[in-house]
Scaffold this motif. Structure first.
Motif, short mmCIF file in Angstrom:
data_model
loop_
_atom_site.label_atom_id
_atom_site.label_comp_id
_atom_site.label_asym_id
_atom_site.label_seq_id
_atom_site.Cartn_x
_atom_site.Cartn_y
_atom_site.Cartn_z
N ARG A 13 0.83 -1.21 0.00
CA ARG A 13 0.00 0.00 0.00
C ARG A 13 0.87 1.26 0.00
O ARG A 13 0.60 2.21 -0.73
CB ARG A 13 -0.92 0.01 1.22
N ALA A 14 1.91 1.26 0.82
CA ALA A 14 2.80 2.43 0.90
C ALA A 14 3.53 2.67 -0.41
O ALA A 14 3.75 3.82 -0.81
CB ALA A 14 3.80 2.24 2.04
N ASP A 27 2.41 1.68 -3.31
CA ASP A 27 1.42 1.69 -4.40
C ASP A 27 1.82 0.68 -5.47
O ASP A 27 1.80 0.95 -6.66
CB ASP A 27 1.28 3.10 -4.99
N SER A 28 2.22 -0.50 -4.98
CA SER A 28 2.67 -1.57 -5.87
C SER A 28 2.35 -2.91 -5.21
O SER A 28 2.49 -3.05 -3.99
CB SER A 28 4.18 -1.46 -6.09
#
Length: 58
Positions: free
Chosen positions: A33-34, A36-37
Protein backbone atom coordinates in the motif's frame (compact mmCIF):
# COMPACT_ATOMS: atom_id res chain seq x y z
CA UNK A 1 -1.32 -32.11 1.20
CA UNK A 2 -3.15 -31.78 4.48
CA UNK A 3 -1.41 -34.80 5.93
CA UNK A 4 2.04 -33.75 4.77
CA UNK A 5 2.14 -30.05 5.60
CA UNK A 6 4.01 -29.19 8.81
CA UNK A 7 4.39 -32.87 9.64
CA UNK A 8 6.16 -33.33 12.93
CA UNK A 9 5.53 -29.81 14.20
CA UNK A 10 4.24 -29.40 17.74
CA UNK A 11 1.07 -27.46 18.42
CA UNK A 12 3.20 -24.53 19.59
CA UNK A 13 5.32 -24.62 16.43
CA UNK A 14 2.19 -24.67 14.26
CA UNK A 15 0.77 -21.69 16.15
CA UNK A 16 4.06 -19.80 15.81
CA UNK A 17 4.19 -20.62 12.10
CA UNK A 18 0.64 -19.35 11.62
CA UNK A 19 1.48 -16.13 13.47
CA UNK A 20 4.57 -15.63 11.30
CA UNK A 21 2.52 -16.16 8.14
CA UNK A 22 -0.05 -13.58 9.23
CA UNK A 23 2.68 -11.11 10.19
CA UNK A 24 4.46 -11.52 6.85
CA UNK A 25 1.23 -11.09 4.90
CA UNK A 26 0.22 -8.02 6.90
CA UNK A 27 3.68 -6.52 6.49
CA UNK A 28 3.66 -7.22 2.77
CA UNK A 29 0.22 -5.62 2.48
CA UNK A 30 1.30 -2.48 4.36
CA UNK A 31 4.44 -2.15 2.25
CA UNK A 32 2.47 -2.72 -0.95
CA UNK A 33 0.00 0.00 0.00
CA UNK A 34 2.80 2.43 0.90
CA UNK A 35 4.64 1.69 -2.34
CA UNK A 36 1.42 1.69 -4.40
CA UNK A 37 2.67 -1.57 -5.87
CA UNK A 38 1.68 -5.21 -5.46
CA UNK A 39 5.33 -6.30 -5.57
CA UNK A 40 6.01 -6.27 -1.79
CA UNK A 41 2.90 -8.34 -1.10
CA UNK A 42 3.77 -10.80 -3.87
CA UNK A 43 7.28 -11.14 -2.45
CA UNK A 44 5.84 -11.83 1.02
CA UNK A 45 3.60 -14.56 -0.38
CA UNK A 46 6.46 -16.12 -2.37
CA UNK A 47 8.69 -16.05 0.72
CA UNK A 48 6.05 -17.73 2.88
CA UNK A 49 5.47 -20.43 0.27
CA UNK A 50 9.21 -21.07 -0.02
CA UNK A 51 9.57 -21.45 3.75
CA UNK A 52 6.58 -23.76 4.00
CA UNK A 53 7.79 -25.83 1.07
CA UNK A 54 11.15 -26.26 2.76
CA UNK A 55 9.38 -27.67 5.85
CA UNK A 56 7.02 -30.00 3.99
CA UNK A 57 7.86 -33.66 3.59
CA UNK A 58 7.21 -34.74 0.00
Amino acid sequence: MRGRALLGFTRHERAATAAAIVAALQGGYVLARAADSATPFEQAVEGILALLTAHTIH
